[in-house]
Design an enzyme around this catalytic site. Structure first.
Site, PDB file in Angstrom:
ATOM      1  N   GLU A 183       0.827  -1.207   0.000  1.00  0.00           N
ATOM      2  CA  GLU A 183       0.000   0.000   0.000  1.00  0.00           C
ATOM      3  C   GLU A 183       0.866   1.264   0.000  1.00  0.00           C
ATOM      4  O   GLU A 183       0.822   2.092   0.912  1.00  0.00           O
ATOM      5  CB  GLU A 183      -0.947   0.011   1.207  1.00  0.00           C
ATOM      6  CG  GLU A 183      -1.905  -1.157   1.184  1.00  0.00           C
ATOM      7  CD  GLU A 183      -3.076  -1.026   2.136  1.00  0.00           C
ATOM      8  OE1 GLU A 183      -4.114  -1.616   1.883  1.00  0.00           O
ATOM      9  OE2 GLU A 183      -2.950  -0.342   3.170  1.00  0.00           O
ATOM     10  N   GLU A 377      -5.621  -8.237  -0.937  1.00  0.00           N
ATOM     11  CA  GLU A 377      -6.306  -8.020   0.359  1.00  0.00           C
ATOM     12  C   GLU A 377      -7.754  -7.680   0.089  1.00  0.00           C
ATOM     13  O   GLU A 377      -8.051  -6.863  -0.788  1.00  0.00           O
ATOM     14  CB  GLU A 377      -5.698  -6.844   1.136  1.00  0.00           C
ATOM     15  CG  GLU A 377      -4.367  -7.103   1.753  1.00  0.00           C
ATOM     16  CD  GLU A 377      -3.887  -5.945   2.642  1.00  0.00           C
ATOM     17  OE1 GLU A 377      -4.710  -5.274   3.294  1.00  0.00           O
ATOM     18  OE2 GLU A 377      -2.658  -5.726   2.652  1.00  0.00           O
TER      19      GLU A 377
HETATM   20  C1  BG6 Z   1      -4.351  -2.714   4.867  1.00  0.00           C
HETATM   21  C2  BG6 Z   1      -3.011  -3.207   5.311  1.00  0.00           C
HETATM   22  O1  BG6 Z   1      -4.307  -1.342   4.997  1.00  0.00           O
HETATM   23  O2  BG6 Z   1      -5.486  -3.055   5.564  1.00  0.00           O
HETATM   24  C3  BG6 Z   1      -3.054  -4.298   6.354  1.00  0.00           C
HETATM   25  O3  BG6 Z   1      -2.194  -3.576   4.239  1.00  0.00           O
HETATM   26  C4  BG6 Z   1      -4.202  -4.054   7.297  1.00  0.00           C
HETATM   27  O4  BG6 Z   1      -1.807  -4.341   6.989  1.00  0.00           O
HETATM   28  C5  BG6 Z   1      -5.489  -4.107   6.506  1.00  0.00           C
HETATM   29  O5  BG6 Z   1      -4.238  -4.921   8.383  1.00  0.00           O
HETATM   30  C6  BG6 Z   1      -6.750  -4.004   7.331  1.00  0.00           C
HETATM   31  O6  BG6 Z   1      -6.669  -2.895   8.168  1.00  0.00           O
HETATM   32  P1  BG6 Z   1      -6.913  -3.015   9.734  1.00  0.00           P
HETATM   33  O7  BG6 Z   1      -6.609  -1.688  10.249  1.00  0.00           O
HETATM   34  O8  BG6 Z   1      -8.333  -3.410   9.888  1.00  0.00           O
HETATM   35  O9  BG6 Z   1      -5.975  -4.053  10.215  1.00  0.00           O
END
Ligand code: BG6
Length: 478
Positions: A183, A377
């Site tokens: 990211e 993701e």
């Molecule tokens: C993304 C990241 O921003 O979102 C992850 O690459 C992160 O590292 C994921 O965990 C979800 O965000 P959060 O804050 O719910 O863990």
């Protein structure tokens, strides 16, 4: 629900993790301290994440969730066996830079750290799972922050290149999918998390952030070059925190604002994928009196070493407005500011839920870059309740994923080339934004709370068998 769309043969279904959110063992076997090891849970976390409070040594009385995380460092075999039971074809992990070079600028790598990832990749191959490796996922060796000011300093480019060459050489027979910075556009929103930046009062933060961004972009291009030379049959991608910006209304001012906000993110990928700074970025630098220091080699390096694919995360769409009244009604969506979209619901953490936005984002990225996409993701962070008999009925998670995967199928039918889908946190992990454990994404529950209590025992949730079926039927049965 049966999805009519067909995912391509060999589609890489799986899950995604980040070293600092799962491994724990934060100083074991020679690992050095990283930035995220100094991010406690609670109120200070956000100010540290944005670089507004310096946190370069552990503070008394604070709880640091990365120190033990979910102890993946010692339990990865158990977790990988469970992933394999679900039929994973790929697992996205990150290498912790400070396990390989504890200080970041060391002359020789730490053999114990290298061995850990060798063993991890071997374990994945044992189950025919493809490792997909992020080289920097929100962690910078703290020594580099203290001594050089982290990515604001050009020297980091050389240190990163050395790290890149070391891991490419070591894992060239084991890893064929790489990504440089997780990211990368997050640098603008959480500069300490994305780039180890800490600001002093009165500094021009925008100037520092874009100079650091330039250094990461150059480092990324050098890594792409090295990867292609050392592992010719590998693919190396960039990684964008995705999610399209919608205009709140059809007022051209709102439409333009949404485009501008999208470009804040596309800026990075435009450089990594198209190989040059776009005109709108140059105008932005000029109008904000920013001077980005470039070295003679940079332009050609960026031009000749573009990425092979576009990795991206998708959790939410976002909405932009120019109307001060509308702007008051904010909600979050993976850290990005957004006004509330009246047509959509939000998660317990206020993240907008928009399955169709996934299809829109995928189409937009493919239209723009015309390179394969890799969804690395996606998922729903939610509170899970354990029933008296120990089971966990996470139907809300199944609903979220079902709808998103269906829209991904639609994007594929639209002609978008998608290599794979690794959902976020297939086993519960520490939240990046809040440091909480109760914000869970997993198909596998981990007995651990926000304060670090719990046995760390793993339990399958209802979504476990659901996702297993999705993979088994290559996305036909949702
Ligand atoms: C993304 C990241 O921003 O979102 C992850 O690459 C992160 O590292 C994921 O965990 C979800 O965000 P959060 O804050 O719910 O863990």
């Amino acid at each position: 629900m049966t999805n009519k769309s067909n995912f391509p043969e060999g589609f890489l279904w799986g899950g995604a993790l980040a070293a600092n959110q799962v491994e724990g063992a934060y100083l074991e076997d020679g690992k050095g301290l990283t930035t995220v090891d100094l991010m406690p849970t609670g109120e200070k976390r956000w100010q540290i994440a944005t670089g507004n409070i310096a946190s370069l040594t552990p503070m008394e009385g604070e709880y640091y969730p990365s120190h033990e995380a979910i102890d993946f460092y010692h339990r990865y075999k158990e977790d990988i066996a469970l992933f394999s039971e679900m039929g994973f074809k790929a697992l996205r992990v990150s290498i912790s830079w400070a396990r390989i070079f504890p200080n970041g600028d060391d002359k020789t790598p730490n053999e114990a750290g290298l061995q850990f990832y060798d063993d991890l990749f071997d374990e994945l191959h044992k189950y025919n799972m493809e490792p997909v490796v992020t080289m920097a996922h929100f962690d910078v060796p703290v020594h580099l922050v203290e001594k050089y000011g982290s990515w604001r300093n050009r020297k980091l480019v050389d240190f990163f290149e050395n790290y890149a060459k070391t891991i490419f050489t070591r894992y060239k027979d084991k890893v064929k999918y790489w990504m440089t910075f997780n990211e990368i556009n997050m640098l603008l929103h959480m500069p300490f998390v994305g780039a180890g930046l800490v600001f002093k009062e009165g500094e021009n933060e925008t100037q520092i952030k874009y100079q650091a961004a330039h250094h990461q972009l150059v480092a990324s291009a050098r890594a792409v070059k090295a990867c292609h030379e050392i592992i010719p049959d590998a693919q190396i991608g960039c990684m964008l925190a995705g999610g399209s910006m919608y205009p709140y209304t059809c007022n051209p001012d709102d439409v333009y604002r949404a485009m501008e906000r999208d470009r804040e993110s596309f800026f990075f990928i435009d450089v990594q994928s198209r190989g040059a700074y776009p005109g709108y970025a140059k105008r932005f630098f000029k109008e904000h009196n920013l001077t980005i220091e470039l070295e003679a080699e940079d332009e050609a390096l960026l031009k000749n070493n573009t990425v092979d694919y576009i990795g991206f995360s998708y959790y939410s769409s976002r909405t932009a407005s120019t109307d001060p009244e509308v702007l008051r009604n904010q909600t979050s969506g993976n850290v990005f500011g957004s006004v509330k979209n009246p047509y959509l619901k939000t998660s317990e953490w206020g993240w907008t839920i928009d399955p169709k936005g996934f299809r829109i984002t995928a189409n937009q990225l493919y239209d723009r870059y015309q390179k394969p996409l890799f969804v690395v993701e996606n998922g729903l962070g939610a509170v899970d309740e354990v029933n008296a008999d120990g089971t966990i009925d996470d139907d809300y998670r199944i609903d979220y994923l079902r709808q998103h995967i269906a829209e991904m199928g639609e994007a594929i039918k639209d002609g978008v080339d998608i290599i794979g889908y690794t959902s976020w946190g297939p086993v519960d992990i520490v939240s990046a934004s809040t440091g909480e454990m109760k914000k869970r994404y997993g198909y596998i529950y981990v007995d651990r709370d926000n304060k670090g209590n719990g046995t760390l025992k793993r339990t399958k949730k209802k979504s476990f068998n659901w996702y297993k079926k999705v993979i088994e039927t290559n996305g036909k049965e949702l």
